[in-house]
Every structure is written in structure tokens, then in C-alpha cells.
Design a protein around this motif. Structure first.
Motif, PDB file in Angstrom:
ATOM      1  N   VAL A  84       0.854  -1.195   0.000  1.00  0.00           N
ATOM      2  CA  VAL A  84       0.000   0.000   0.000  1.00  0.00           C
ATOM      3  C   VAL A  84       0.888   1.244   0.000  1.00  0.00           C
ATOM      4  O   VAL A  84       1.816   1.355   0.812  1.00  0.00           O
ATOM      5  N   GLY A  85       0.613   2.161  -0.936  1.00  0.00           N
ATOM      6  CA  GLY A  85       1.395   3.402  -1.033  1.00  0.00           C
ATOM      7  C   GLY A  85       2.606   3.277  -1.939  1.00  0.00           C
ATOM      8  O   GLY A  85       3.255   4.271  -2.241  1.00  0.00           O
ATOM      9  N   GLY A  86       2.898   2.050  -2.387  1.00  0.00           N
ATOM     10  CA  GLY A  86       4.063   1.839  -3.262  1.00  0.00           C
ATOM     11  C   GLY A  86       3.827   2.357  -4.677  1.00  0.00           C
ATOM     12  O   GLY A  86       4.775   2.545  -5.430  1.00  0.00           O
ATOM     13  N   LEU A  87       2.573   2.537  -5.043  1.00  0.00           N
ATOM     14  CA  LEU A  87       2.247   2.980  -6.402  1.00  0.00           C
ATOM     15  C   LEU A  87       1.343   4.208  -6.326  1.00  0.00           C
ATOM     16  O   LEU A  87       0.593   4.368  -5.361  1.00  0.00           O
ATOM     17  N   GLY A  88       1.375   5.035  -7.348  1.00  0.00           N
ATOM     18  CA  GLY A  88       0.427   6.162  -7.388  1.00  0.00           C
ATOM     19  C   GLY A  88       1.035   7.437  -7.900  1.00  0.00           C
ATOM     20  O   GLY A  88       2.063   7.434  -8.574  1.00  0.00           O
ATOM     21  N   GLY A  89       0.361   8.548  -7.594  1.00  0.00           N
ATOM     22  CA  GLY A  89       0.795   9.866  -8.066  1.00  0.00           C
ATOM     23  C   GLY A  89      -0.354  10.847  -7.899  1.00  0.00           C
ATOM     24  O   GLY A  89      -1.518  10.430  -7.864  1.00  0.00           O
ATOM     25  N   THR A  90      -0.038  12.126  -7.810  1.00  0.00           N
ATOM     26  CA  THR A  90      -1.058  13.136  -7.511  1.00  0.00           C
ATOM     27  C   THR A  90      -2.213  13.139  -8.520  1.00  0.00           C
ATOM     28  O   THR A  90      -3.381  13.160  -8.156  1.00  0.00           O
ATOM     29  N   TYR A  91      -1.867  13.134  -9.812  1.00  0.00           N
ATOM     30  CA  TYR A  91      -2.913  13.306 -10.833  1.00  0.00           C
ATOM     31  C   TYR A  91      -3.433  12.007 -11.439  1.00  0.00           C
ATOM     32  O   TYR A  91      -4.366  12.045 -12.241  1.00  0.00           O
ATOM     33  N   GLY A  92      -2.796  10.866 -11.123  1.00  0.00           N
ATOM     34  CA  GLY A  92      -3.128   9.612 -11.804  1.00  0.00           C
ATOM     35  C   GLY A  92      -4.618   9.293 -11.751  1.00  0.00           C
ATOM     36  O   GLY A  92      -5.207   9.238 -10.684  1.00  0.00           O
ATOM     37  N   GLY A  93      -5.220   9.075 -12.931  1.00  0.00           N
ATOM     38  CA  GLY A  93      -6.650   8.760 -12.994  1.00  0.00           C
ATOM     39  C   GLY A  93      -7.504   9.963 -12.669  1.00  0.00           C
ATOM     40  O   GLY A  93      -8.547   9.833 -12.017  1.00  0.00           O
ATOM     41  N   ASN A  94      -7.089  11.118 -13.151  1.00  0.00           N
ATOM     42  CA  ASN A  94      -7.843  12.354 -12.940  1.00  0.00           C
ATOM     43  C   ASN A  94      -9.314  12.152 -13.364  1.00  0.00           C
ATOM     44  O   ASN A  94      -9.594  11.513 -14.374  1.00  0.00           O
ATOM     45  N   PRO A  95     -10.278  12.718 -12.597  1.00  0.00           N
ATOM     46  CA  PRO A  95     -11.696  12.462 -12.896  1.00  0.00           C
ATOM     47  C   PRO A  95     -12.148  12.937 -14.278  1.00  0.00           C
ATOM     48  O   PRO A  95     -12.984  12.272 -14.913  1.00  0.00           O
ATOM     49  N   LEU A  96     -11.614  14.056 -14.767  1.00  0.00           N
ATOM     50  CA  LEU A  96     -11.984  14.513 -16.122  1.00  0.00           C
ATOM     51  C   LEU A  96     -11.530  13.467 -17.142  1.00  0.00           C
ATOM     52  O   LEU A  96     -12.261  13.119 -18.070  1.00  0.00           O
ATOM     53  N   ALA A  97     -10.308  12.966 -16.949  1.00  0.00           N
ATOM     54  CA  ALA A  97      -9.737  12.003 -17.893  1.00  0.00           C
ATOM     55  C   ALA A  97     -10.486  10.666 -17.832  1.00  0.00           C
ATOM     56  O   ALA A  97     -10.740  10.032 -18.860  1.00  0.00           O
ATOM     57  N   CYS A  98     -10.854  10.232 -16.626  1.00  0.00           N
ATOM     58  CA  CYS A  98     -11.595   8.956 -16.506  1.00  0.00           C
ATOM     59  C   CYS A  98     -12.969   9.064 -17.168  1.00  0.00           C
ATOM     60  O   CYS A  98     -13.403   8.145 -17.859  1.00  0.00           O
ATOM     61  N   ARG A  99     -13.646  10.194 -16.953  1.00  0.00           N
ATOM     62  CA  ARG A  99     -14.958  10.377 -17.607  1.00  0.00           C
ATOM     63  C   ARG A  99     -14.781  10.408 -19.126  1.00  0.00           C
ATOM     64  O   ARG A  99     -15.580   9.838 -19.870  1.00  0.00           O
ATOM     65  N   ALA A 100     -13.724  11.096 -19.586  1.00  0.00           N
ATOM     66  CA  ALA A 100     -13.468  11.150 -21.030  1.00  0.00           C
ATOM     67  C   ALA A 100     -13.237   9.737 -21.572  1.00  0.00           C
ATOM     68  O   ALA A 100     -13.754   9.361 -22.628  1.00  0.00           O
ATOM     69  N   ALA A 101     -12.485   8.919 -20.830  1.00  0.00           N
ATOM     70  CA  ALA A 101     -12.177   7.563 -21.294  1.00  0.00           C
ATOM     71  C   ALA A 101     -13.446   6.701 -21.371  1.00  0.00           C
ATOM     72  O   ALA A 101     -13.625   5.913 -22.307  1.00  0.00           O
ATOM     73  N   LEU A 102     -14.333   6.865 -20.405  1.00  0.00           N
ATOM     74  CA  LEU A 102     -15.596   6.108 -20.456  1.00  0.00           C
ATOM     75  C   LEU A 102     -16.404   6.536 -21.694  1.00  0.00           C
ATOM     76  O   LEU A 102     -17.036   5.702 -22.358  1.00  0.00           O
ATOM     77  N   ALA A 103     -16.338   7.838 -22.021  1.00  0.00           N
ATOM     78  CA  ALA A 103     -17.034   8.334 -23.214  1.00  0.00           C
ATOM     79  C   ALA A 103     -16.359   7.810 -24.489  1.00  0.00           C
ATOM     80  O   ALA A 103     -17.029   7.554 -25.494  1.00  0.00           O
ATOM     81  N   VAL A 104     -15.039   7.631 -24.448  1.00  0.00           N
ATOM     82  CA  VAL A 104     -14.322   7.060 -25.595  1.00  0.00           C
ATOM     83  C   VAL A 104     -14.823   5.632 -25.844  1.00  0.00           C
ATOM     84  O   VAL A 104     -15.124   5.242 -26.976  1.00  0.00           O
ATOM     85  N   LEU A 105     -14.957   4.867 -24.758  1.00  0.00           N
ATOM     86  CA  LEU A 105     -15.425   3.479 -24.896  1.00  0.00           C
ATOM     87  C   LEU A 105     -16.826   3.442 -25.493  1.00  0.00           C
ATOM     88  O   LEU A 105     -17.126   2.631 -26.372  1.00  0.00           O
ATOM     89  N   GLU A 106     -17.691   4.344 -25.027  1.00  0.00           N
ATOM     90  CA  GLU A 106     -19.060   4.390 -25.552  1.00  0.00           C
ATOM     91  C   GLU A 106     -19.041   4.757 -27.040  1.00  0.00           C
ATOM     92  O   GLU A 106     -19.760   4.174 -27.852  1.00  0.00           O
ATOM     93  N   THR A 107     -18.161   5.708 -27.383  1.00  0.00           N
ATOM     94  CA  THR A 107     -18.066   6.139 -28.785  1.00  0.00           C
ATOM     95  C   THR A 107     -17.602   4.979 -29.671  1.00  0.00           C
ATOM     96  O   THR A 107     -18.123   4.773 -30.772  1.00  0.00           O
ATOM     97  N   PHE A 108     -16.638   4.204 -29.189  1.00  0.00           N
ATOM     98  CA  PHE A 108     -16.173   3.039 -29.961  1.00  0.00           C
ATOM     99  C   PHE A 108     -17.332   2.091 -30.259  1.00  0.00           C
ATOM    100  O   PHE A 108     -17.483   1.619 -31.382  1.00  0.00           O
ATOM    101  N   GLU A 109     -18.144   1.836 -29.229  1.00  0.00           N
ATOM    102  CA  GLU A 109     -19.265   0.905 -29.412  1.00  0.00           C
ATOM    103  C   GLU A 109     -20.322   1.479 -30.336  1.00  0.00           C
ATOM    104  O   GLU A 109     -20.705   0.856 -31.325  1.00  0.00           O
TER     105      GLU A 109
END
Ligand SMILES: Cc1ncc(COP(=O)(O)O)c(C=O)c1O
Length: 431
Positions: free
Chosen positions: A298-323
Motif C-alpha cells: 500500500v502506497g508503493g504505487l500512485g501519483g497526484t494526478y493519476g486517474g484524474n476524474p476529467l480524464a476517466c470520464r473522457a475515457a468512459l465516453a471514448v469506450l461508448e463512442t467506440f461501441e
């Protein structure tokens, strides 16, 4: 002074020359597969911001998701207070990644950071340190990923010393076989060669992972022959070595499958993704076997911005667009058309030594002479320039800078595609 000249002056005054520029233009707007510059000139985009814009510029679902999320919260840091979009995207990635076993995913910001984390995880899980990478590979520009990258200029030159315990063997680059052999009579000598370095460079018991691009990206869209990835994976399995599949450039539908490794029948232990994952927002993923991903503390991996919420929402929209827009099928159709046109161009233009690719990941390798295969680097640079002057943005690739690679948004219309290919053909006739 034009707006472009004004901005160029600002660029020269305030930004160092290290971050390179393919074109001397400045973007004002971009939609689908067309970029408009500050002078109002339009360019067909065959570069997609280096393979990032597979769903197209300003894909409506992506724009809506970002707007909606921006009005809610833009950052909490996943380590401080979690949010659903990160979890949902991890769940989707675990389902999409090849391999009939339990998987887990974590997010970071860039392709290089994903590769760095994949290596950290592999080392922790195996308690070994060696990493085998390939000639002509590209994995990023951080200290470790620059070390893992093969091409010396411009990526490594002057930036040493490099990170230790990276070992390199030839990739399956059949057009320029390192062993002077031909497939299939070579019996995949290049894959077999890995066994030799266990005697000459590092014992297999010290190797944590093999890191391979399923198809070389920056190295020039080199597609390994059937059985190569399987052979490499088999050698890994025989020696307790993990197989890391770097899908940063190939991933997200470019090759007409979600991940290029699916073409080769291999289930990687760890997979890295970035680029087209989030439609232009900085996001990268590390997906892997649950037991491997769970190894670090625990704590060995990570970073301040990793998986930013704007980027995660964008990625979910990318997946929907692909389909919804059936972009995998579209990638297949684009690939067939580009390959047909490139093959026809090869008959007319001696300079095209090789045409290759998979799905919409297609390239032509330019040579001064088809017999000697001397790389035509200057001619490739001239071709890129001719193209952008005529309204087509392209990027080159290859250790010798002599490969023209095609990474257009998959939402490109047939008309834009033909126009872009016409410009390319016309420019070829002028270099
Ligand atoms: C296969 C591969 N891995 C890693 C990277 C590094 O990604 P980034 O530029 O997001 O750090 C790239 C970038 O081109 C890539 O093509």
C-alpha cells in the motif's frame, strides 16, 4: 506580421527547442479529422496528435463528459478521496484486456509513466530486476523509459547515463532482419535468440519481464510474423518471466481490435495503455493479472494526478463512442483502403520499399534503393513538409526516420481519407 509569425516569435523566445514541432503552424480549432489553424487554413489530420485522437477531435460524447465532470469536481486525488469513474473505468479495462483470468488496473498520466509502473510492478512481483526490451522499441522519455527506448538520436543522445539492467535483443523486423534470414524459413530465430542472452548477458532467473510493443509504433509500424509473440511468451513462461505488452500506441482500436496483441493470440501478464484511451486528456493505464498487480505494498504505487476524474470520464465516453460508432469495424475498413492505395503507390514510386500494417495502423518505408534498402530519411522529411504545405498533417517514424506512418482519427470521412491519400500521392511525385 501574421498571427503565425507572431506566435512563432513567441515560441522561439519562450520555449526551448528540445520539444520538437512537426509543422510550423498553430491550431485554433479541430473537429473530427480536420484541424484549422490560426490563419483559418484547414488540414486533414493523418497524425491524430501521435495516435491520441482515434475517436476524433471534439468527439461529442467526450466533450459532454468533460463539461459535466468539470462542473462537479476536477480533482480530489484518488489517494485522498476516491470517485466512481476511476473504478468504473478500471472495471471496463479489466473486462476488455485479453486474458481469461482476474485482472486489476491502476491509472497514471502518460505512456511513459505506465511503462515505469509496469516495470516496478513486475520487479516487485517476481523479486527479479532484469528487463528485456527490443531494438527499434519506443517506450517514452523518462530516465527508465528512455533507457528502454532503442533509438539513440534524438531520444537518448546526451542524456546518459541510463538506468541499469535493461537488456536488448532484435525485434522481428522482417524487412531488415538482424539475422539476414527470411520468414518462415528463419523459424523465428530472433525469438529463439532470447535464450542465448540468458548465457551471454543475464541469467533467466534474474529477468523480471520482457517488454514488447505488439506492433512497433515509433519504430515504424513493424508487424511481427505469426507465432513470434507466442514464441516469446512461451520462453517467458518457461523461465518465470512476465510478459509486458506496451499498447500505448497500438491500443484503443487502432489495429481494428481493441488491443493489437489480440491479433497474435497472446495473453499478456501486464498491459500498458495511454494515448487514445481518453480522447486527448492525459491518462494512462496499467492492467494486469490480479496477483501480479497486488504484489506492491500500500502506497508503493500512485501519483497526484493519476486517474484524474476529467480524464476517466473522457475515457468512459471514448469506450461508448467506440461501441456506438462501430470504430473497430471502421479501423478495419480504413486499413484496407490505405493499404490498397499504398500498395498501388508502391508500384509507381521506387522509393517505397515496404508497405505494412495491421488495421488502420499502416506505414510505408522509404528507401533510396530497393536492393540496398538504404533509408531515405531526407526524402521522408521532405514528404512530411510537402504534405503539410498542401493541407495534410503526417508524421514520420523509424529508427532511421524513413517511415511514413498513418494515425488518422478513425472517424475520418471517406472523402477526407481520399483527399489525404491524394495529397500524399501528389507529394510523393514531387520529392
Ligand atoms: C509504445 C509506446 N510506449 C510508450 C510511449 C510513451 O508515451 P507518452 O508519450 O505518453 O509518455 C509511447 C509514445 O509514443 C509509445 O508509442
Amino acid at each position: 506580421m501574421s498571427k503565425t509569425e507572431e506566435l512563432q516569435k513567441l515560441r522561439e523566445e519562450h520555449v526551448p527547442k528540445g520539444p520538437f514541432n512537426v509543422t510550423p503552424y498553430f491550431a485554433a480549432d479541430a473537429k473530427g479529422a480536420v484541424i484549422t489553424d490560426v490563419e483559418g487554413r484547414e488540414y486533414i489530420d493523418f497524425a491524430g496528435g501521435i495516435g491520441v485522437m482515434n475517436v476524433g477531435h471534439c468527439a461529442p460524447r467526450v466533450v459532454e463528459a468533460i463539461k459535466d465532470q468539470a462542473g462537479r469536481f476536477t480533482h480530489t486525488c484518488f489517494h485522498v478521496m476516491m470517485y466512481e469513474s476511476y473504478l468504473e473505468l478500471a472495471r471496463r479495462m479489466n473486462g476488455l484486456a485479453p486474458g481469461g483470468f482476474a485482472k486489476k488496473t491502476m491509472f497514471v498520466n502518460s505512456g511513459a509513466e505506465a511503462v515505469e509502473n509496469a516495470v516496478k510492478i513486475a520487479r516487485y512481483a517476481t523479486k527479479r530486476f532484469g528487463i528485456i526490451a527490443f531494438e527499434d522499441a519506443f517506450h517514452g522519455r523518462t530516465l527508465l523509459t528512455m533507457t528502454l527506448t532503442s533509438k539513440v538520436k534524438p531520444y537518448k543522445y546526451g542524456f546518459g547515463p541510463y538506468a541499469p539492467d535493461v537488456y536488448r535483443i532484435p525485434y522481428a523486423y522482417c524487412y531488415r532482419c538482424a539475422f539476414g534470414l527470411a520468414y518462415p524459413s528463419c523459424e523465428l530465430r530472433c525469438a529463439e535468440y532470447m535464450k542465448e542472452i540468458f548465457h551471454t548477458h543475464i541469467t533467466a532467473e534474474n529477468v523480471a519481464a520482457v517488454l514488447a510493443e505488439p506492433v512497433l509504433g515509433e519504430g515504424g509500424f513493424v508487424v511481427p510474423p505469426g507465432g513470434w509473440h507466442r514464441k516469446v511468451k512461451q520462453i517467458c513462461e518457461e523461465n518465470g518471466i512476465l510478459y509486458i505488452d506496451d499498447e500505448v500506441q497500438t491500443g484503443f482500436g487502432r489495429t481494428a481490435k481493441m488491443f493489437a496483441i489480440e491479433h497474435f493470440g497472446v495473453e499478456p501478464d501486464i498491459m500498458t495503455t495511454a494515448k487514445s484511451l481518453a480522447g486527448g486528456l492525459p491518462l494512462a493505464g496499467v492492467t494486469g493479472r490480479s496477483e501480479v498487480m497486488e504484489a506492491p505494498h500500500v502506497g508503493g504505487l500512485g501519483g497526484t494526478y493519476g486517474g484524474n476524474p476529467l480524464a476517466c470520464r473522457a475515457a468512459l465516453a471514448v469506450l461508448e463512442t467506440f461501441e456506438k460508432e462501430k470504430l473497430l469495424e471502421r479501423a478495419g475498413a480504413i486499413g484496407t483502403r490505405v493499404t490498397d492505395r499504398f500498395t498501388a503507390m508502391q508500384k509507381e514510386h521506387e522509393i517505397i520499399g515496404d508497405v505494412r500494417g495491421v488495421g488502420a495502423m499502416v506505414a510505408m518505408e522509404l528507401v533510396k534503393d530497393r536492393a540496398t534498402k538504404e533509408p531515405a530519411k531526407d526524402e521522408t522529411s521532405a514528404l512530411v513538409k510537402k504534405c503539410y504545405e498542401k493541407g495534410l498533417v503526417t508524421i514520420s517514424a523509424g529508427t532511421h526516420g524513413n517511415i511514413m506512418r498513418i494515425l488518422m482519427p478513425l472517424v475520418i470521412t471517406d472523402e477526407q481519407l481520399e483527399r489525404g491519400l491524394d495529397i500524399l500521392e501528389e507529394s510523393l511525385g514531387e520529392i
